[in-house]
Design a protein around this motif. Structure first.
Motif, PDB file in Angstrom:
ATOM      1  N   ALA A   1     -42.418 -84.386 -83.190  1.00 12.28           N
ATOM      2  CA  ALA A   1     -42.955 -84.310 -81.819  1.00 12.28           C
ATOM      3  C   ALA A   1     -43.841 -83.104 -81.658  1.00 12.28           C
ATOM      4  O   ALA A   1     -44.263 -82.795 -80.546  1.00 12.28           O
ATOM      5  N   GLY A   2     -44.186 -82.251 -82.541  1.00 11.99           N
ATOM      6  CA  GLY A   2     -44.882 -81.100 -82.371  1.00 11.99           C
ATOM      7  C   GLY A   2     -44.608 -79.805 -83.193  1.00 11.99           C
ATOM      8  O   GLY A   2     -44.135 -80.105 -84.507  1.00 11.99           O
ATOM      9  N   ASN A   3     -44.899 -78.703 -82.730  1.00  5.65           N
ATOM     10  CA  ASN A   3     -44.567 -77.610 -83.617  1.00  5.65           C
ATOM     11  C   ASN A   3     -43.262 -76.975 -83.824  1.00  5.65           C
ATOM     12  O   ASN A   3     -42.800 -76.032 -84.526  1.00  5.65           O
ATOM     13  N   ASP A   4     -42.498 -77.582 -82.828  1.00  4.14           N
ATOM     14  CA  ASP A   4     -40.933 -77.176 -82.930  1.00  4.14           C
ATOM     15  C   ASP A   4     -40.096 -78.121 -83.250  1.00  4.14           C
ATOM     16  O   ASP A   4     -40.411 -79.448 -82.866  1.00  4.14           O
ATOM     17  N   PHE A   5     -38.882 -77.652 -83.815  1.00  2.00           N
ATOM     18  CA  PHE A   5     -37.883 -78.605 -84.449  1.00  2.00           C
ATOM     19  C   PHE A   5     -37.173 -79.072 -83.119  1.00  2.00           C
ATOM     20  O   PHE A   5     -36.754 -78.202 -82.088  1.00  2.00           O
ATOM     21  N   THR A   6     -36.968 -80.265 -82.747  1.00  2.70           N
ATOM     22  CA  THR A   6     -36.530 -81.114 -81.629  1.00  2.70           C
ATOM     23  C   THR A   6     -35.385 -82.168 -82.034  1.00  2.70           C
ATOM     24  O   THR A   6     -35.089 -82.441 -83.223  1.00  2.70           O
ATOM     25  N   LEU A   7     -35.188 -82.571 -80.927  1.00  5.50           N
ATOM     26  CA  LEU A   7     -34.019 -83.614 -81.003  1.00  5.50           C
ATOM     27  C   LEU A   7     -34.792 -84.941 -81.728  1.00  5.50           C
ATOM     28  O   LEU A   7     -34.098 -85.688 -82.500  1.00  5.50           O
ATOM     29  N   ALA A   8     -35.880 -85.066 -81.480  1.00  5.33           N
ATOM     30  CA  ALA A   8     -36.729 -86.090 -82.229  1.00  5.33           C
ATOM     31  C   ALA A   8     -36.579 -86.107 -83.773  1.00  5.33           C
ATOM     32  O   ALA A   8     -36.378 -87.198 -84.600  1.00  5.33           O
ATOM     33  N   ASP A   9     -36.338 -84.787 -84.415  1.00  7.15           N
ATOM     34  CA  ASP A   9     -36.381 -84.768 -85.670  1.00  7.15           C
ATOM     35  C   ASP A   9     -34.941 -85.031 -86.243  1.00  7.15           C
ATOM     36  O   ASP A   9     -34.580 -85.661 -87.061  1.00  7.15           O
ATOM     37  N   ILE A  10     -33.918 -84.763 -85.262  1.00  5.67           N
ATOM     38  CA  ILE A  10     -32.659 -85.160 -85.534  1.00  5.67           C
ATOM     39  C   ILE A  10     -32.556 -86.611 -85.606  1.00  5.67           C
ATOM     40  O   ILE A  10     -32.020 -87.364 -86.668  1.00  5.67           O
ATOM     41  N   MET A  11     -33.174 -87.544 -84.519  1.00  5.99           N
ATOM     42  CA  MET A  11     -32.923 -88.890 -84.619  1.00  5.99           C
ATOM     43  C   MET A  11     -33.726 -89.543 -85.821  1.00  5.99           C
ATOM     44  O   MET A  11     -33.470 -90.622 -86.526  1.00  5.99           O
ATOM     45  N   PHE A  12     -34.740 -88.832 -86.305  1.00  9.34           N
ATOM     46  CA  PHE A  12     -35.728 -89.226 -87.553  1.00  9.34           C
ATOM     47  C   PHE A  12     -35.046 -89.129 -88.985  1.00  9.34           C
ATOM     48  O   PHE A  12     -34.815 -89.820 -89.604  1.00  9.34           O
ATOM     49  N   ALA A  13     -34.977 -87.765 -88.962  1.00  6.09           N
ATOM     50  CA  ALA A  13     -34.777 -87.345 -90.211  1.00  6.09           C
ATOM     51  C   ALA A  13     -33.359 -87.430 -90.733  1.00  6.09           C
ATOM     52  O   ALA A  13     -33.065 -87.528 -92.097  1.00  6.09           O
ATOM     53  N   HIS A  14     -32.377 -87.940 -90.066  1.00  2.63           N
ATOM     54  CA  HIS A  14     -31.216 -88.303 -90.523  1.00  2.63           C
ATOM     55  C   HIS A  14     -31.024 -89.253 -91.403  1.00  2.63           C
ATOM     56  O   HIS A  14     -30.015 -89.564 -92.031  1.00  2.63           O
ATOM     57  N   VAL A  15     -31.985 -90.242 -91.202  1.00  2.00           N
ATOM     58  CA  VAL A  15     -31.954 -91.404 -92.274  1.00  2.00           C
ATOM     59  C   VAL A  15     -32.702 -91.315 -93.559  1.00  2.00           C
ATOM     60  O   VAL A  15     -32.464 -91.807 -94.328  1.00  2.00           O
ATOM     61  N   LEU A  16     -33.461 -90.029 -93.530  1.00  2.00           N
ATOM     62  CA  LEU A  16     -34.445 -89.792 -94.742  1.00  2.00           C
ATOM     63  C   LEU A  16     -33.647 -89.378 -95.797  1.00  2.00           C
ATOM     64  O   LEU A  16     -34.136 -89.745 -97.020  1.00  2.00           O
TER      65      LEU A  16
END
Length: 213
Positions: free
Chosen positions: A156-171
């Motif tokens: 979602a941008g230049n910072d680690f956010t909750l969006a990364d949690i929701m996305f990368a946990h399946v990777l």
């Protein structure tokens, strides 16, 4: 002290635990669900009538929260930094739209048609053509992430956010299941960066061998 009910091999629990780990919160987690059972007891159903994990309580008198995305949003709002979960409604909505997409669209497109088929379904009962179609469909969604990750370090941008949690946990599961995968250089580099995060290694890079059919 957070209390969390849910087994370590549940992807939904992993999203919650990764959030807890990134925020540096103290917790007690109780193995429940799958081989552990316990989701149909009166005590658990009193916390979550849906009978699913995870469930979280924040303190002895805290309300029992269920649904992993709702739990993660609660933790982000109460304990996260402004970069992780902004107070500004517009900035938060930008992150939340990607978090919602990741959880409701991307993770759903991977978990049942790909992971469940390749791991939790006996080989004789699998439909290889359907799996191949699912991988193509999921890759189309990864193309959306690819376009964002070509522009900035995180979803979602230049910072680690909750969006990364929701996305990368399946990777982790996507990149370790036995299937062909189209190349997505930006997503692959992003995933490699996630694997360097301590909380990701602890709570997401968990063996799923016990789930194999």
């Amino acid at each position: 002290m957070l209390k969390i009910w849910g087994r370590a091999t549940s992807s939904n629990v992993q999203a919650v635990m990764w959030t807890v780990g990134e925020l540096g919160l103290e917790f007690e987690r109780y193995d429940i669900g799958h081989k552990f059972g316990g989701t149909d007891t009166p005590e658990f159903l009193a916390m979550n009538p849906n009978g699913l994990i995870p469930v979280l309580k924040d303190g002895e008198d805290g309300e029992a929260l269920f649904e992993s995305a709702a739990i993660c949003r609660y933790l982000a709002a109460r304990y996260g930094s402004d970069a992780f979960w902004p107070a500004d409604p517009a900035a938060r909505a930008h992150i939340d739209k990607w978090a919602e997409w990741a959880k409701s669209t991307a993770a759903t497109a991977f978990t049942t048609p790909i992971f469940w088929q390749l791991v939790r379904t006996p080989e004789k009962d699998r439909d290889p053509a359907a799996i191949d179609r699912a991988v193509v469909a999921f890759d189309r969604l990864l193309g959306m992430a690819e376009a964002e990750l070509e522009k900035h370090a995180f979803l979602a941008g230049n910072d680690f956010t909750l969006a990364d949690i929701m996305f990368a946990h399946v990777l982790y599961r996507y990149y370790t299941v036995d299937t062909a995968r189209p190349s997505r250089p930006a997503v692959e580099a992003y995933y490699a960066a996630m694997t360097e995060r301590d909380a990701y290694r602890t709570h997401v890079m968990v063996s799923y061998a016990e789930l194999r059919a």
